[in-house]
Design a protein around this motif. Structure first.
Motif, PDB file in Angstrom:
ATOM      1  N   PHE A  16     -11.902   2.674   0.642  1.00  0.00           N
ATOM      2  CA  PHE A  16     -11.045   1.514   0.377  1.00  0.00           C
ATOM      3  C   PHE A  16     -10.232   1.731  -0.896  1.00  0.00           C
ATOM      4  CE2 PHE A  16     -10.607  -2.327  -2.236  1.00  0.00           C
ATOM      5  CZ  PHE A  16      -9.737  -3.060  -1.446  1.00  0.00           C
ATOM      6  N   LEU A  88     -15.847  -4.330   3.568  1.00  0.00           N
ATOM      7  CA  LEU A  88     -14.999  -3.168   3.284  1.00  0.00           C
ATOM      8  C   LEU A  88     -14.215  -2.747   4.522  1.00  0.00           C
ATOM      9  CD1 LEU A  88     -17.519  -1.173   1.087  1.00  0.00           C
ATOM     10  CD2 LEU A  88     -15.277  -1.993   0.336  1.00  0.00           C
ATOM     11  N   ILE A  92     -10.174  -2.544   4.582  1.00  0.00           N
ATOM     12  CA  ILE A  92      -9.498  -1.284   4.908  1.00  0.00           C
ATOM     13  C   ILE A  92      -8.590  -1.469   6.123  1.00  0.00           C
ATOM     14  CG2 ILE A  92      -9.857   1.065   5.764  1.00  0.00           C
ATOM     15  CD1 ILE A  92     -12.438   1.121   4.059  1.00  0.00           C
ATOM     16  N   ASN A  95      -5.462  -3.283   5.069  1.00  0.00           N
ATOM     17  CA  ASN A  95      -4.639  -2.376   4.267  1.00  0.00           C
ATOM     18  C   ASN A  95      -3.830  -1.428   5.157  1.00  0.00           C
ATOM     19  OD1 ASN A  95      -5.127  -3.240   1.691  1.00  0.00           O
ATOM     20  ND2 ASN A  95      -6.417  -1.532   1.100  1.00  0.00           N
ATOM     21  N   SER A 107      -4.290  -5.723  -1.631  1.00  0.00           N
ATOM     22  CA  SER A 107      -5.599  -5.110  -1.391  1.00  0.00           C
ATOM     23  C   SER A 107      -6.704  -5.954  -2.013  1.00  0.00           C
ATOM     24  CB  SER A 107      -5.633  -3.694  -1.984  1.00  0.00           C
ATOM     25  OG  SER A 107      -4.695  -2.859  -1.354  1.00  0.00           O
ATOM     26  N   LEU A 111      -9.894  -7.478   0.146  1.00  0.00           N
ATOM     27  CA  LEU A 111     -11.303  -7.260  -0.174  1.00  0.00           C
ATOM     28  C   LEU A 111     -12.041  -8.591  -0.318  1.00  0.00           C
ATOM     29  CD1 LEU A 111     -13.664  -5.441  -0.893  1.00  0.00           C
ATOM     30  CD2 LEU A 111     -12.840  -5.402  -3.260  1.00  0.00           C
ATOM     31  N   THR A 196     -13.255  -2.024  -6.647  1.00  0.00           N
ATOM     32  CA  THR A 196     -14.156  -1.088  -5.977  1.00  0.00           C
ATOM     33  C   THR A 196     -15.442  -0.920  -6.773  1.00  0.00           C
ATOM     34  OG1 THR A 196     -12.314   0.089  -4.964  1.00  0.00           O
ATOM     35  CG2 THR A 196     -14.394   1.278  -5.148  1.00  0.00           C
TER      36      THR A 196
END
Length: 334
Positions: A16, A88, A92, A95, A107, A111, A196
């Protein structure tokens, strides 16, 4: 099983982070590239280095992600790890969808949407008041502040340089854009790499591989910094074209102001408010703000509308994908 899930979560989190890097590379360098202040390759190298440095400047945003979105207290380790894993996957997926269509979505909110969707699907509690204070309000006000501040700073710059030679002024602002783009890239690393870190830290806390007293392990910080830097270096050309040319044709002065204002907004949110704001929302609104000083019709509002739709859809779309993934994955791994 829990150890294997932690390994998968860490790998997905770094994936990610990598997609965050190439998805959001445009945030830091699109304006500098479009005004020819920097070549694309030089801009990407600079952005990757500054992303890495920014990722190591603090952990406040990471703490917010780890402790203020989903309540994992009392949840079985297995359930908590599956929630993080599915969050996640949702982030992803969104994204990649928005990258494919060249839409500069957030992003950050992908998340957070993933965490909320997977958490609700898993029957976990959500910190509603914290999400409103740390996510929803900054999501609303950061773009508005970015637009307004960029507009008024640009008006001031135009007045200060009203009698200056256009060619000399453009040349000087092209040089200044090297610094403003670096500041923006530093803010991107400061904000986005920490998200992250927060997710990995959440997983480690769940199984006792880290402690709240010791904070985020150094290897987590370095891994997150490296992943977002590599992603940034790989580029994000589709979104770069949208930010650099499709919203408005930028000149060096407007590029410098948009980047500088965005960097200030990112730093204030990271160091003062500890809020995980979107670098995408901030720079896009700042570009619109400096563009509006030409005339309102200079901004291509049709493109801006499509971007706005992606912004609105990001949290619910990522939440939906994450929830579906949880309902699929949890029975299989359970």
């Amino acid at each position: 099983m829990e150890v294997a899930l932690v390994v998968v979560v860490v790998a997905l989190a770094l994936s990610f982070d990598y997609t965050n890097g190439f998805h959001d590379a445009a945030n830091a360098i699109a304006t500098s590239v479009s005004t020819r202040a920097l070549t694309p390759r030089a801009a990407l190298i600079m952005a990757a280095v500054m992303n890495f440095a920014g990722a190591l400047l603090g952990t406040e945003v990471a703490e917010t992600i780890a402790k203020s979105i989903v309540n994992l207290d009392g949840a079985p380790d297995h359930t908590a790890l599956v929630v993080i894993l599915c969050a996640l996957v949702g982030a992803i997926t969104w994204n990649l969808i928005t990258w494919w269509f060249g839409l500069p979505s957030s992003s950050t909110h992908a998340l957070i949407g993933g965490l909320v969707g997977a958490g609700l699907a898993g029957g976990l509690g959500i910190y509603g008041s914290a999400i409103v204070d740390k996510v929803v309000l900054p999501m609303i006000f950061s773009p508005l502040i970015g637009f307004g501040l960029a507009f008024f700073v640009m008006v001031a710059v135009l007045w200060l340089f009203r009698r200056a030679s256009p060619s000399k002024t453009n040349r000087r602002f092209r040089i200044a854009q090297t610094a403003s783009a670096a500041a923006m890239a530093l803010g991107h690393g400061l904000q986005d790499a920490q998200k992250t870190m927060g997710v990995i830290y959440m997983a480690l806390l769940t199984v006792g591989f880290a402690s709240a007293e010791d904070g985020i392990p150094l290897w987590v910080k370095l891994a997150a910094a490296a992943a977002i830097s590599l992603g940034t270096y790989s580029g994000g050309w589709r979104i770069m074209r949208t930010l650099g040319r499709k919203i408005i044709e930028l000149d060096p002065a407007r590029g410098f102001v948009a980047e500088s204002v965005s960097a200030v907004v990112l730093y204030v949110n990271a160091f003062v408010l500890h809020a995980p704001v979107s670098t995408t929302h901030t720079i896009t609104s700042a570009i619109m703000g400096v563009g509006a000083t030409k005339r309102l019709s200079a901004v291509r509002w049709g493109v801006a509308k499509n971007i706005g739709i992606a912004w609105v859809l990001t949290i619910p779309a990522a939440a939906f994908v994450a929830a579906i993934m949880y309902w699929i994955v949890h029975p299989i791994l359970g």
